[in-house]
Structures are given as structure tokens and as C-alpha cells.
Design a protein around this motif. Structure first.
Motif, short mmCIF file in Angstrom:
data_model
loop_
_atom_site.label_atom_id
_atom_site.label_comp_id
_atom_site.label_asym_id
_atom_site.label_seq_id
_atom_site.Cartn_x
_atom_site.Cartn_y
_atom_site.Cartn_z
N UNK A 788 -22.80 29.02 -11.85
CA UNK A 788 -22.82 27.57 -12.10
C UNK A 788 -21.85 27.19 -13.22
N UNK A 789 -21.81 28.03 -14.27
CA UNK A 789 -20.89 27.75 -15.38
C UNK A 789 -19.44 27.85 -14.92
N UNK A 790 -19.17 28.84 -14.06
CA UNK A 790 -17.81 29.04 -13.55
C UNK A 790 -17.37 27.84 -12.71
N UNK A 791 -18.28 27.37 -11.85
CA UNK A 791 -17.97 26.20 -11.00
C UNK A 791 -17.73 24.97 -11.89
N UNK A 792 -18.57 24.79 -12.92
CA UNK A 792 -18.41 23.65 -13.83
C UNK A 792 -17.07 23.72 -14.57
N UNK A 793 -16.70 24.93 -14.99
CA UNK A 793 -15.45 25.12 -15.71
C UNK A 793 -14.26 24.76 -14.82
N UNK A 794 -14.30 25.21 -13.56
CA UNK A 794 -13.19 24.93 -12.63
C UNK A 794 -13.11 23.45 -12.30
N UNK A 795 -14.26 22.74 -12.44
CA UNK A 795 -14.26 21.29 -12.16
C UNK A 795 -14.00 20.49 -13.44
N UNK A 796 -13.52 21.17 -14.50
CA UNK A 796 -13.22 20.54 -15.79
C UNK A 796 -14.44 19.86 -16.41
N UNK A 797 -15.61 20.48 -16.20
CA UNK A 797 -16.84 19.98 -16.81
C UNK A 797 -17.26 20.96 -17.89
N UNK A 798 -18.19 20.53 -18.74
CA UNK A 798 -18.66 21.39 -19.82
C UNK A 798 -19.56 22.48 -19.24
N UNK A 799 -19.15 23.76 -19.32
CA UNK A 799 -19.98 24.82 -18.75
C UNK A 799 -21.32 24.97 -19.45
N UNK A 800 -21.42 24.55 -20.71
CA UNK A 800 -22.69 24.67 -21.44
C UNK A 800 -23.70 23.60 -21.05
N UNK A 801 -23.29 22.72 -20.11
CA UNK A 801 -24.24 21.71 -19.64
C UNK A 801 -25.25 22.31 -18.67
#
Length: 805
Positions: A788-801
Motif C-alpha cells: 500500500x505504501x509503494x502504491x501511494x508513493x508511485x501515485x505521489x501521495x504520502x506513504x505514511x498515510x
């Protein structure tokens, strides 16, 4: 994988970077362990693994002969292991089937086990239907209580109060038995002072209802707020939120839902009814061992309960099944489809038996149209679809921005004050306009209504020319002053609903979004429908009308436009398509309007998707940081497993346990010094050849029980995860065999596996973690949270969310 520390003594209750979620100070009380007792089968056969050593083993007590509370179960805020749960159920089923051939009693047990699923669906349908009827009747009465009271019996709402009255049809709402508050207090209902008194009483009742709702939610069941659908989607994907579907949540949600709807806030009861039905399903699961002890089986029941919830919310059993399939369920086998259908059928039948509205219908805004639509009307229907998509995207962005502000500022600390202020503003703005003063369900009912000869509504005040009537159908007529007054009142109501709903959805009271969204669309649709109708009446000689709409004919049905607009706006907000069309078709009972509904629903989805990909429920899942892996999204990036796995190059090496060379003290030290939820077991630290995977929680429980119940277990006792243990010298302490808690078939991928395959494995198998190997040697681990963090990172979102906020 994702288990947190459990023991309060030598082991800290802690969370983990491996964990799905990080909760400060979370702990588990095993006095509540009956919520998920371990499976009998998992405890059976443990003795074969123990007592294989040479010394003192003849007197060694086998501490695993009895079931250990907690082994094989899950802590709060963790993801279940779908593969393990399904495997357990298959083993249980095989055992029952094989025993059924041995005796008559075993055969009866086998039949009752097969029948228990259908009996559970029957009970869920009966309970959900009964609660929905209770909520409908109570909300109807309390909504009318804001305007007056019935002298014949205070428990009658306005409509029921006037049933026995001798008033004429046109004065049916002005019967002597029903008194407004001004008539009751002042003795008359006319004049400025009477209006001010009615206004004041309306606002006071609204504030009283909403304050009571928010105080009950805050004091007794914080999980009873909101619609509940984002959380139910997350729970159905395998996540555990203890108490979210518990008895207190059910009781408080049922009571506060009536209060919130009656207060006149811009919210509906349809979404929360899904939560109520799922609470019924979860509580009734405890009556059946098969469902009580297996989290995956329980989620199949909750999928069916969600279908029953929509069935009673809209009187749409088939739409409910499709809603569960399209919108909320993560795992939906064919067997669940049949059972969902049965549960939805029973729920709808129960509600029909209660007949809450006294019109033999399941919803207040049931309507039937008789006039066919013309192909050229697809143009305004598509325009309504575009409006629905724009409104949906605008609403999602605005509401998420407001909810994020609520979370990150002091506003979130004052939920009671927020509800008070929003209710006060809503009530003050709503009373002067009759279309906002009435309940939203009644408003939708009026907007859907096709004007007949006896209709006394302002929306039906046309200039009548009865010489041209043909049977029951009234021709298109010129709009009278009442229609024009209704139009500008509806325009004001539309503006109010559009903006007030943004601030209402997400407050700490039960709040559904279906009804407010449908109201916005229905108002826009009715406005457009009347405009097209008047255009056709005054310009019937235009080329677009000449072929099919002659003077004196009944061509345009404004109520149909309202219905299409309602579908478009609801589709724009939730991104539902198939289930939405079926729900709307079941509401109207007209097959011929499926094409307009499909055109509007698809257009609104396309327009809304062009602006933002997420529906309102997915957006709230992301806002709250729930670990939900969306099955509909495509993963198209070219990363590998080695890019996502931990440990990374700069990290310390992976914490592992060896299969036969670590003492109890060594393992306890690892548990105390790390916060991981599970540990790979390897042959030795040098070889790093993988043997299996053991959960932190199972280790803690097993070691603790061994110390209490097995003689000779001390800190220097060797822990064995092997089948056979070597002979020990006479002076050495007893060994501890824990092979029974070892997962011997953990999922593994190589370091060169593309992440799109890894993501697919996580989605389709419901994994919690996956081990990464290189040439057969253990390299690292990938958890669901890492994905989930990896997907968030690739979507330019905060992975810690990706945390549980």
C-alpha cells in the motif's frame, strides 16, 4: 503476519512497522477472546509434535493438548489470513463429511451444518427488516413532531392522524385532529407571531434531536457515526475493527439514526441501514460455531447482510445483491450470491409485512410512470448525467477537504459543537422553504410524482383545460403561478442542499449520502423536466417536437427527469452503475426507463472519473488510512519485489528465528527488542534456507503457556520447530516443541518478481505478507502495508498515510 505484542508482563504491547496499522498503546484483553476462539482442528494433533526428546519426556506435561485461547486468532486492527481461514474451513468440512458416514447422529450434524448458513440468512433478513421498519416508523413520527402533534394520539404522525378525519381530499393535511405548535399554544395558526412560534419550535426540536444523537454516539458507541460503508468495505477485505459491528454499535446506531434523520439534517438513513444490517449479521454469527470461529466465513455472511441492508433501504432486493457485489464485497463466491439473494428477499418481505408507510410500498418515494419516453429526450437525460458527474466530483473534493480539515485542526475536538452549529444553520435555512422543511424522502417522493387530476401540490398547479383530457392522462399544460413559485423555491433548495451536505456528511452522527445525493439530482431533474415540458407546450411546432409532441398530447413527464437526475447524482458520488440502475428500476417498477437511467448513470460516471478516479467511499477509506487494496485499480509500474521488500540496503538484517538452535530466552529477547508481527524461521543463520513463518502472537501465547503448564521449561530450554528433536544430555533442561504453530507453506516470490504480479497475489489471495527469496535463500519480506505504501508513493501521495487514523 500483522499481529501486535500481546502480553503485558515481560512482553510489551507494541505495534510494528510490519503491522498493517500503528496504534498507540493498543492492547488485547483475552477475557473477550470468545469473539474469535481458536478452531478445534488447529488444536487437534498437537500432541504428536511434543515429547520427542530423550530426557524427562515421559513425565513431561503436554501443554498443547488443550486448546490455547488466542492461538490462530487475530488482534484488533489487523488483517486476517484468507488462505489459512479457507484452509481451516475446508479441513473442518472434510472432517464432518467423513464422520457423517459413521453414525446417524453425525449425519444429522452434517445436515444441520449445511443448513446453518440458510438459517442464519433467514434470521438476518428478519432482524434487518424489523429494524428498518422500526426506524422508518419512528423517523416519520419524529419528523412530523417538529411541526405539531396529533390530539387523537401523540404517537400518530401527521398522515396517520388525518386518516380517520372527515375533511375533503384537498384539505386532507388540515384535519382538526392535527394541531401545529402555534395552534396548541396560542389557540390559532395564523399571523406573524404564530409563524415565529412554529419556526422557533422547529429549530428547538431539530437541535434537541441532533444533540441527543451526537451525545449518545460520543458516550456509548463512537463507531456508530457516519454511514459505515467505507469501514464495512475495509472489514470485508479482511481487516478487523473490533466493536465496529458489535451490539452497542447496533443499538446506538438504530436510535441515533432515527434522531439524526428526524432533526432535518441533510443526510439519509440508507447507508447506515447497511451498517445496521451488517451488525445484525455479525451478532447472529455467534450463534453458529462455523461462522463464529472463522473470519473468512463470517465475511461471506456480512456480504449477504449488506445486500439485505440495501434491500430494506430502497425496497430493492435484486439491487441490494448487486450493490453488495459491485460496491462493498471483496470476496463474493457463487454460494454467497444465492444466500445474499435469500437474505435480501426475507428482509424485503419482513419490511413489506410491517408496511411502515401504510401504502404497501417498501419506500416512501415509490412511483409508477405510464408514458413512454422519446429518443430525443436522451439529450436532456445525458445533460443530467453530466450534471451528476460534476456534482459528484465537486462534492467528493469538497467533503474530503472539509473532513481532512476536521482531522488536522481543533475542529475535530468539538464534535458536539459542530453538530449543534450545522443543525442550527440547517434548521434556520430550511423552515422558510417548504421543500427543505419537509423530510428529504418526502421531497424526493414529491419530485418523482407524476401530476394527476387530484394533486394539490404547487408543482401540479397548471392551467387546466379539461376538455382535452384523454382518459387518465393529462395533456401538457401551461404552468400556473404555483409551478413558478415552486421552481424558484426548488432552485433555492438545490443551492442549500448542494452546500450543506458537504459539511454534514462525516459529522459524529449516523449520516447516509444516498438520499441527499438523490435529492440534489431530483431537484435538478424536476427543474429541467418542467423547462422541457413548457418548451414543448409553447413551441410544439418546432422541428424537435413536431414528430412526437403535438398540442394537447402528454409527452413530457417531469417526474421521470427527477428520477434520472437522482440516479445521475447518486452515480456521480458513489460511482455505482449496474446496481444503481437496478435499484432505481425497482423503485419505479418501469422496465421501459432502463435506457434513460443507464445513459445518465454511465455519463455521470465518465464525467466524474475524468475529474477524479475515486468514489466517495474509496476517498474516505484513503483519508482514514485503512489498509484497503482496491481490486479495481490497475498496477502498471515496472518495479520489482526487491524494490519494495524489507530490509532495504541501509537497514539492519532481517530478524529471523532458527529452527533448532535458539533458547526460550533468545526468542523472548527478539520479541522484546523488535515490534514485528511475525518472524521467518530458517535452518540456520548461515544458510538462510527458509523453513516457515511464525506469528509473534502465537509465539508469546505458546511460550507463556509452556512456562505455566510444562515442567522443566526455563529460559535456557531449546525451542524446536523440527519434526524430530535430537537426544539431549541428562543435565539439560526440557525442550519446547513449537512446530504446530509454524506455517510451513508461507507464500514466497523471488527478488526479480514484477510488483504487478505481487500486487495481484496480494489482491486475489488476500495475503498479509509474502517472503522474498534469491536462489532459495531468504532475502526479505513484503507486507500488505509495504504494498500500500509503494502504491501511494508511485501515485505521489504520502506513504505514511497508510495508518489507521
Amino acid at each position: 503476519m500483522d499481529q501486535k505484542g500481546y502480553r503485558r508482563g515481560s512482553f510489551q504491547s507494541s505495534t510494528s512497522d510490519e503491522d498493517m496499522l500503528e496504534i498507540a498503546g493498543a492492547s488485547l484483553d483475552f477475557s473477550m477472546a470468545d469473539d474469535d476462539p481458536p478452531l478445534d482442528r488447529e488444536m487437534g494433533g498437537f500432541s504428536s509434535y511434543n515429547g520427542g526428546g530423550m530426557n524427562g519426556t515421559s513425565t513431561m506435561m503436554d501443554f498443547l493438548e488443550e486448546p490455547l485461547p488466542g492461538v490462530g486468532t487475530y488482534e484488533d486492527f489487523n488483517t486476517i489470513d484468507w488462505v489459512r481461514e479457507k484452509s481451516r474451513d475446508r479441513d473442518r468440512h472434510r472432517e464432518i463429511t467423513s464422520r457423517s458416514k459413521e453414525s446417524t447422529w453425525a449425519l444429522i450434524h452434517s445436515v444441520s451444518d449445511a443448513f446453518s448458513g440458510w438459517l442464519l440468512m433467514l434470521l438476518i433478513g428478519l432482524l434487518a427488516g424489523s429494524l428498518a421498519g422500526l426506524i422508518d416508523i419512528s423517523a416519520h413520527w419524529m419528523t412530523d413532531l417538529k411541526e405539531g402533534v396529533c390530539l387523537a394520539g401523540f404517537w400518530f404522525n401527521h398522515e396517520h392522524c388525518c386518516w380517520k378525519s372527515n375533511t375533503t381530499f384537498t384539505d386532507r393535511d388540515k384535519c382538526p385532529e392535527w394541531k401545529s405548535w402555534s395552534q396548541l399554544i396560542l389557540g390559532h395558526g395564523e399571523g406573524a407571531f404564530a409563524y415565529i412560534l412554529n419556526y422557533f419550535m422547529y429549530v428547538i426540536w431539530a437541535l434537541l434531536f441532533s444533540l441527543l444523537a451526537v451525545l449518545l454516539v460520543k458516550g456509548f458507541a463512537p463507531y456508530a457515526c457516519g454511514s459505515g460503508i467505507p469501514e464495512i468495505k475495509t472489514i470485508l477485505s479482511g481487516f478487523i475493527i473490533r466493536g465496529y459491528l458489535g451490539k452497542w454499535t447496533l443499538i446506538i446506531k438504530t436510535i441515533t439514526l432515527v434522531l439524526a434523520v428526524s432533526s432535518g439534517l441533510s443526510l439519509g438513513k440508507e447507508g447506515p441501514l447497511v451498517h445496521v444490517a451488517c451488525c445484525c449479521g455479525n451478532i447472529l454469527c455467534h450463534l453458529f460455531t462455523k461462522y463464529r470461529k472463522n473470519e473468512a466465513k463470517r465475511r461471506e455472511v456480512l456480504s449477504a447482510a449488506a445486500a439485505a441492508g440495501v434491500s430494506v433501504a430502497f425496497g430493492a432486493p435484486i439491487g441490494g445483491v448487486l450493490f453488495s457485489l459491485e460496491e462493498v464485497s471483496y470476496y463474493f463466491p457463487l454460494k454467497t450470491l444465492w444466500r445474499s439473494f435469500f437474505a435480501a428477499l426475507v428482509a424485503a418481505f419482513t419490511l413489506r409485512s410491517i408496511n411502515p408507510f401504510g401504502n404497501s410500498r417498501l419506500v416512501l418515494f415509490y412511483v409508477e410512470f405510464h408514458m413512454p419516453w422519446h429518443l430525443l429526450e436522451l439529450v436532456p437525460f445525458i445533460l443530467l448525467g453530466i450534471f451528476g458527474g460534476l456534482w459528484g466530483a465537486f462534492f467528493i473534493r469538497s467533503n474530503i477537504a472539509w473532513c481532512r480539515r476536521r482531522k488536522t485542526t481543533k475542529l475535530g475536538k468539538y464534535p458536539v459543537l459542530e453538530v449543534f452549529v450545522v443543525t442550527a444553520i440547517t434548521a434556520v435555512l430550511a423552515f422558510p422553504n417548504e421543500y427543505t422543511r419537509m423530510s428529504t424522502s418526502e421531497l424526493i417522493s414529491e419530485l418523482f410524482n407524476d401530476c394527476g387530476i387530484l394533486d394539490s401540490s404547487k408543482l401540479c398547479e397548471y392551467v387546466n383545460d379539461f376538455n382535452s383530457t384523454k382518459g387518465d392522462d393529462l395533456p401538457d399544460r401551461a404552468a400556473g403561478p404555483g409551478v413558478y413559485t415552486a421552481m424558484w423555491q426548488l432552485a433555492l433548495a438545490l443551492i442549500m442542499k448542494v452546500f450543506i451536505t458537504i459539511f454534514t456528511f462525516g459529522m459524529k452522527v449516523p449520516s447516509g449520502l444516498f438520499i441527499p445525493s438523490m435529492a440534489v439530482g431530483a431537484i435538478a431533474g424536476r427543474l429541467l423536466g418542467v423547462a422541457v415540458e413548457q418548451l414543448a407546450y409553447y413551441h410544439h411546432d418546432w422541428a424537435i417536437f413536431s414528430g412526437w409532441c403535438s398540442q394537447g398530447a402528454d409527452c413530457i413527464t417531469p417526474g421521470l427527469y427527477a428520477m434520472v437526475g437522482a440516479a445521475a447524482c447518486l452515480g456521480g458520488v458513489t460511482r455505482m452503475t449496474v446496481s444503481l440502475v437496478v435499484i432505481m428500476f425497482e423503485l419505479t417498477g418501469g422496465l421501459e426507463y432502463i435506457v434513460p437511467l443507464m445513459a445518465a448513470a454511465m455519463t455521470s460516471k465518465w464525467v466524474a472519473d475524468a475529474i477524479g478516479r475515486e468514489g466517495i467511499y474509496d476517498a474516505h477509506i484513503r483519508l482514514n488510512g485503512y489498509p484497503f487494496l482496491e481490486a479495481k485499480e490497475e498496477f502498471s509500474h515496472k518495479t520489482l519485489a526487491m524494490d519494495v521488500m524489507r530490509p532495504r540496503r541501509s537497514d539492519p538484517p532481517l530478524t529471523v528465528i532458527t529452527q533448532d538452535s535458539m533458547t526460550v530466552e533468545d526468542v523472548e529477547t527478539i520479541i522484546n527488542e523488535t515490534t514485528y508481527s511475525g518472524y521467518p524461521v530458517v535452518v540456520s543463520r548461515e544458510s538462510q534456507r527458509l523453513v516457515g513463518f511464525v506469528l509473534r502472537r502465537d509465539l508469546i501465547i505458546s511460550i507463556e503457556n509452556a512456562r505455566k503448564k510444562q515442567d522443566g521449561i526455563v529460559s535456557t530450554s531449546i525451542i524446536y520447530f523440527t519434526d524430530h528433536s535430537p537426544p539431549l544430555p541428562p543435565s539439560s533442561p526440557s525442550m519446547l516443541k513449537l512446530r504446530s504453530i509454524l506455517d510451513l507453506s508461507p507464500f514466497t516470490v523471488t527478488d526479480q518478481t514484477p510488483m504487478e504480479i505481487v500486487v495481484d497475489i496480494f489482491r486475489k489471495l488476500g495475503l498479509r505478507q509474502c517472503l522474498v527469496t534469491h536462489n532459495g535463500k531468504l532475502l526479505g519480506i513484503i507486507t500488505k502495508k509495504d504494498v500500500l505504501k509503494h502504491i501511494a508513493q508511485l501515485a505521489n501521495q504520502d506513504p505514511d498515510s497508510i495508518l489507521f487514523n
